[in-house]
Write an enzyme that holds these catalytic residues in place. Structure first.
Site, PDB file in Angstrom:
ATOM      1  N   GLN A 284      -4.480  -5.189   6.745  1.00  0.00           N
ATOM      2  CA  GLN A 284      -5.468  -6.114   6.193  1.00  0.00           C
ATOM      3  C   GLN A 284      -5.447  -7.457   6.923  1.00  0.00           C
ATOM      4  OE1 GLN A 284      -7.817  -5.377   4.050  1.00  0.00           O
ATOM      5  NE2 GLN A 284      -7.054  -3.357   3.421  1.00  0.00           N
TER       6      GLN A 284
ATOM      7  N   CYS B 259      -4.733   2.528  -3.712  1.00  0.00           N
ATOM      8  CA  CYS B 259      -3.467   2.932  -3.075  1.00  0.00           C
ATOM      9  C   CYS B 259      -2.391   1.875  -3.282  1.00  0.00           C
ATOM     10  CB  CYS B 259      -3.651   3.209  -1.589  1.00  0.00           C
ATOM     11  SG  CYS B 259      -4.833   4.514  -1.245  1.00  0.00           S
TER      12      CYS B 259
ATOM     13  N   ASP C  72       3.095  -4.427   7.992  1.00  0.00           N
ATOM     14  CA  ASP C  72       1.838  -3.718   7.842  1.00  0.00           C
ATOM     15  C   ASP C  72       0.710  -4.752   7.951  1.00  0.00           C
ATOM     16  OD1 ASP C  72      -0.403  -2.379   7.036  1.00  0.00           O
ATOM     17  OD2 ASP C  72       0.379  -1.750   5.086  1.00  0.00           O
TER      18      ASP C  72
ATOM     19  N   LYS D  99     -10.557  -0.515  10.157  1.00  0.00           N
ATOM     20  CA  LYS D  99     -10.731  -1.751   9.388  1.00  0.00           C
ATOM     21  C   LYS D  99     -11.031  -2.954  10.277  1.00  0.00           C
ATOM     22  CE  LYS D  99      -7.431  -0.314   5.809  1.00  0.00           C
ATOM     23  NZ  LYS D  99      -8.037   0.195   4.570  1.00  0.00           N
TER      24      LYS D  99
ATOM     25  N   HIS E 210       0.869  -1.179   0.000  1.00  0.00           N
ATOM     26  CA  HIS E 210       0.000   0.000   0.000  1.00  0.00           C
ATOM     27  C   HIS E 210       0.908   1.232   0.000  1.00  0.00           C
ATOM     28  CE1 HIS E 210      -2.829   2.922   1.833  1.00  0.00           C
ATOM     29  NE2 HIS E 210      -3.797   2.123   1.450  1.00  0.00           N
TER      30      HIS E 210
HETATM   31  C1  LIG Z   1      -2.447  -2.830   3.451  1.00  0.00           C
HETATM   32  C2  LIG Z   1      -2.779  -1.463   3.951  1.00  0.00           C
HETATM   33  N1  LIG Z   1      -1.830  -0.736   4.559  1.00  0.00           N
HETATM   34  C3  LIG Z   1      -2.075   0.480   5.055  1.00  0.00           C
HETATM   35  C4  LIG Z   1      -3.321   1.046   4.951  1.00  0.00           C
HETATM   36  C5  LIG Z   1      -3.506   2.416   5.506  1.00  0.00           C
HETATM   37  O1  LIG Z   1      -4.435   2.480   6.540  1.00  0.00           O
HETATM   38  P1  LIG Z   1      -4.908   3.926   7.008  1.00  0.00           P
HETATM   39  O2  LIG Z   1      -5.445   4.594   5.782  1.00  0.00           O
HETATM   40  O3  LIG Z   1      -5.968   3.693   8.007  1.00  0.00           O
HETATM   41  O4  LIG Z   1      -3.706   4.622   7.533  1.00  0.00           O
HETATM   42  C6  LIG Z   1      -4.356   0.325   4.324  1.00  0.00           C
HETATM   43  C7  LIG Z   1      -5.713   0.860   4.157  1.00  0.00           C
HETATM   44  O5  LIG Z   1      -5.987   1.904   3.634  1.00  0.00           O
HETATM   45  C8  LIG Z   1      -4.067  -0.952   3.806  1.00  0.00           C
HETATM   46  O6  LIG Z   1      -5.017  -1.671   3.198  1.00  0.00           O
END
Ligand SMILES: Cc1ncc(COP(=O)(O)O)c(C=O)c1O
Ligand SMILES: Cc1ncc(COP(=O)(O)O)c(C=O)c1O
Lengths: 423, 161, 423, 161
Positions: free
Chosen positions: C216, C379, C213, C239, C136
């Site tokens: 998910q 993203c 990370d 999430k 991401h």
């Molecule tokens: C794999 C992954 N990493 C990071 C994020 C970032 O999360 P956030 O937007 O809540 O910071 C997301 C979701 O948007 C994601 O799916």
């Protein structure tokens, strides 16, 4: 002895209090809550809570990236909150309103992006950042970290004995070497209201950037970023009857455009390849990741709530209550108030000492009667040191505070003295 | 209400607060520490002097301190010095543990007067979560200083051995 | 054609759905909401909403610094949320759980403090940070900024044609020059579940720090920071059925102790003078300012809600639904799924292309029938580029998703093809 | 539902989508820009060629482009080229403003067919907030490129003057 009318008090205070469900709370011993810790965090009106709940129960979705009906509703509500905040501070452009998680992050955003800035905004050896001795730690530590890391100098305005900024050496502090002047609009400990516009004018003469911490100003004064002439302004949602988890940084477009991004991630990009990314324009450039959506929406409801009452009227109410509080404290022997004695020169947070009783113990005794105040250094250790005290008791009012609540505080202080056999 | 208040502010506590035992900073000492309660700013500077008894065990010979703080933190420091001075370190550490247990017990721990002496007066504090840190400030400083002093001592012993 | 039983499906799904008020929402044209955008943000159960409301209406106060009854209740609820999160991820110590505003901030926290770190953790020229092509943007941009600013190298694992990490050149990527390996546990675009423990083992052989990370992963897999052997792990509240405005960074104490502070301000200090400050220990060292109090409390309720159902059962449910979804997509001519075809190798987010119709248009047609999916690059632009697509449509399920909702999606795709006269 | 959908996907839009006008990148040009919709990744590379007419006014001689995107963004780019090519820049800018106004009107603006021609088909898009950026991508790129081309031209004029 209870006064129910004071000049400046908000009309219909009893009705307005009904907007705040927590004010019905009864505490241990069945004492009613007397909440005098609003400078720490404010209570929330039903409309703010309901707006958030309605969103969570009916419209919840991510913003910007979601194109479905819920996503459109969520994005619209979120961006409408930005419009509301822009109106609240009279921002020339909604794109100058950046949502952060609190005021501390907003101030760090400026300090951190300046640390990585290149060109005219870059800060290095020989450059100077000027703060004041009455700052909250959140407007001290970021500048200490910045100047230490970049080899620049940190200087500060001292304080006068009566709790004002000592501006006598302003010409020595604000010089062509001064790149940033960061100061609070209203002190959270002394209550002092600072001459922000005047200092901004002087800072701009030498080309410095002016960063104003409006955490205590935004709840209780009309804040106009144009009229004040500042470059950046920060405040925090939870002190303006909004939720936690949201703060605001306003900045002038020309400066926002020159700053590098703050945090990297989703939403703040234009395009990303593995080797290189380019960034969106403000405000998105400074808002990495999923923003505090529900919190922004709650904040929007909060600033609308305050605006509907009117910041002028809230300010008058705060001054009336503060005046009444200062009078009351004067009747309690052994109380020393820190900061200006004149309610017109100050906001609605009054820190004081009670001779012979430690602030913790004062707060504890008051708490046993339902009166909630704060005891400690209030994240303003240097200002306490300046006045030779290690900690203090702070009573802070807000738009829902009644004279009867001030009476409860004063009675509580008399009880405290009796309990600890002082005075 | 006053019952609750009185359970917090026991007479013993107020006595120690008004005339703290072993206050002031004294020589000799092997370790000095400075502890702060970041929330409220209460501070203590504390020194520990250890010695070794005939059996070769570490003894707390002296604990001296300079404290700024509320009734609870000042009284707790005073009671603590009464409890640890003159005791073997191992036994003093037991008192420390007992006091910690009492504070973290949310009012459900029955304090042992044998071990805690005047410290039992702090049982009521455990019901005031915001004050627990006050009661522990001096104890934590003492433990930290004692650990440091023990290390110093043993290094010295090794060096001279 | 509706299936109501699939092996692995959560028992009592209809009752569980009643926990989520938004699932009763009817959209334009009176279509019921079919929410298949949970990888973007999840919906919230009543218990999470009610927990936050109860706090706002009865207990609201600032934490740590407030000593009165409301302050004690608020601090207790806030710190209990930290305990709940620690249990949720099996953290060895609650002090290793840092609250941030989202996952993006958590990842930036690590990258930014590494940028200012001195000693063994410092990163400079010749050092290497390794990421993957399926990250991401929030796990790409912070590392680009770090390596650019410090003159270090950024490298990455490529992807295989079937949507897995290409580990064939792991020995070239993970070398003694490698200081950090940052990767996602579950891809938000491809759905791929990565062999995190295996990569962590290899990274540790060369002394690199492993940052995972879990944005998910945390919603749908049992996450155990000890068993996975990683050093830092990030996830985001919104999430995992929690609110926006809150994220989590978990880090090993030894590393947290070595890192400099992140943002400066209230709560993260030990003591402050104008000239110099010292800092608290983790987690407070990394939590400047008033934390997201209500949001942490909501997150605590959320992780308890998930744990009560059981992450194993949620995982089984997601795999059952994903299997059913993949089968369904196979019946629609012209659909190409990105990522692994085997539901066991993946999480519950399925991105696909529909020949001849742009993802925006697919999403629009589905939305006209109440089916909410995401269209775009999610993203994850580099991963899209890797598979030669500019954007895709993504359907993502969660514990409340039913087979009937998958049917609605599949019918919607058939309708889309008819509308656009393709296939 | 289909009524709403049909108001978005007017036949004219789908026609332009299936066979876009003036697509491809051509020479000569004074400015080329690349615009991205950061949310969804839609992209357009667009070139503008200006010339000066007898009266000395800038004329949009050609607009050529390479676009990747949804039906709305592709069709909007196609319609835009029809509207601006051959027109004086000032007049084309008026069309741009009219289109912008239509998009931001939330469905309440009555489009002027004289000014917008096929562009009136986008009236329905204004009711779909998420798609407005799609419809504007090409128009924004054109405006940006035209401003750049105008500056270039004027600098050149000054240099040769
Ligand atoms: C794999 C992954 N990493 C990071 C994020 C970032 O999360 P956030 O937007 O809540 O910071 C997301 C979701 O948007 C994601 O799916
Ligand atoms: C003057 C002042 N500045 C900054 C802050 C920091 O606000 P926050 O803790 O919400 O970041 C506060 C309140 O704590 C404050 O009173």
């Amino acid at each position: 002895m209870t006064v129910t009318q004071l000049p400046g008090l908000l009309d219909g205070l009893a009705i307005l209090r009904a907007d705040f469900p927590i004010l019905n709370r009864r505490l241990a011993g069945d004492w009613p809550l007397v909440y005098l810790d609003s400078a720490n965090t404010s209570q929330k009106p039903q409309i703010v809570i309901d707006t958030m709940v309605d969103h969570l129960e009916r419209r919840n979705a991510n913003v910007a990236r979601a194109m479905h009906q819920l996503g459109a509703e969520s994005s619209e509500a979120f961006e409408a909150a930005r419009d509301k905040v822009a109106r609240f501070i009279n921002a020339p452009s909604r794109d100058e309103v950046i949502f952060t998680k609190n005021a501390s992050e907003a101030l760090n955003l400026v300090a951190n992006t300046l640390a990585w800035a290149e060109g005219p905004l870059a800060i290095g050896p020989g450059d100077r950042v000027v703060i004041t001795e009455m700052e909250h730690h959140s407007n001290i530590v970021p500048w200490q970290l910045l100047t230490e890391r970049k080899g620049a100098d940190l200087r500060w305005f001292g304080l006068t004995d009566d709790g004002h900024l000592d501006l006598s050496n302003i010409d020595e502090l604000i010089t062509p070497a001064t790149k940033v002047v960061a100061l609070t609009w209203v002190s959270n400990m002394l209550g002092t209201i600072n001459p922000v516009a005047e200092i901004a004018r002087r800072a701009h003469e030498v080309g410095a950037i002016v960063v104003v911490d409006a955490s205590q100003a935004a709840p209780q004064l009309p804040v106009d970023v144009v009229a004040s002439g500042v470059d950046f302004l920060a405040f925090t949602g939870h002190k303006v009857t909004g939720p936690t988890g949201i703060g605001v940084l306003w900045g002038r477009t020309e400066l926002l455009d020159q700053l590098p991004p703050f945090l990297g991630g989703g939403e703040m990009i234009e395009t990303v390849t593995m080797a290189k990314s380019t960034f969106a324009k403000a405000p998105h450039k400074f808002e990495a990741g999923t923003p505090p959506i529900i919190e922004a929406i709650g904040l929007g409801a909060a600033v609308d709530y305050l605006s509907e009452i009117g910041l002028d009227r809230i300010h008058a109410h705060e001054q009336a209550i503060t005046g009444y509080l200062l009078e009351g404290l004067a009747t309690v022997g052994g109380v020393t108030v820190l900061g200006p004695r004149n309610p017109v020169e100050r906001g609605g947070a009054v820190a004081f000492e009670l001779a012979g009783v430690h602030p913790h113990d004062v707060a504890q005794l008051l708490d046993s009667r339902g009166v909630a105040v704060r005891a400690g250094h209030h994240c303003a250790k240097p200002a306490h040191l300046r006045y030779g005290v290690q900690s203090s008791t702070r009573a802070s009012s807000y738009l829902y505070t009644t004279p009867a609540e001030i009476d409860a505080l004063i009675e509580g202080l008399a009880f405290t003295k009796t309990y600890f056999k002082v005075g | 209400m006053s019952t609750d208040l009185d359970s917090l502010y026991q007479e013993i506590i107020l006595d120690h607060y008004r005339s703290p035992h072993h206050a002031g900073l004294r020589e000799p000492f092997e370790a000095q520490v400075h502890h702060v309660n970041p929330t409220c700013g209460d501070e203590i500077t504390l020194r520990v002097h250890l010695s070794t008894d005939a059996a070769g065990d570490d003894i707390v010979s002296d604990v001296s301190y300079d404290a700024q703080g509320c009734s609870i933190s000042q009284a707790a420091a005073s009671v603590m010095t009464d409890l640890v001075i003159g005791k073997p370190v191992a036994e003093a550490m037991k008192a420390h543990e007992a006091f910690l247990e009492l504070m973290q017990g949310r009012g459900s721990v029955e304090p042992d007067e044998e071990v805690l002496e005047d410290g039992v007066a702090f049982a009521g504090v455990a019901k005031f979560p915001a004050r627990i840190k006050c009661a522990l400030l001096g104890w934590m400083a003492w433990k930290d200083a004692t650990v440091q002093a023990t290390v110093v001592e043993h290094v010295e012993t090794e060096e001279t051995a």
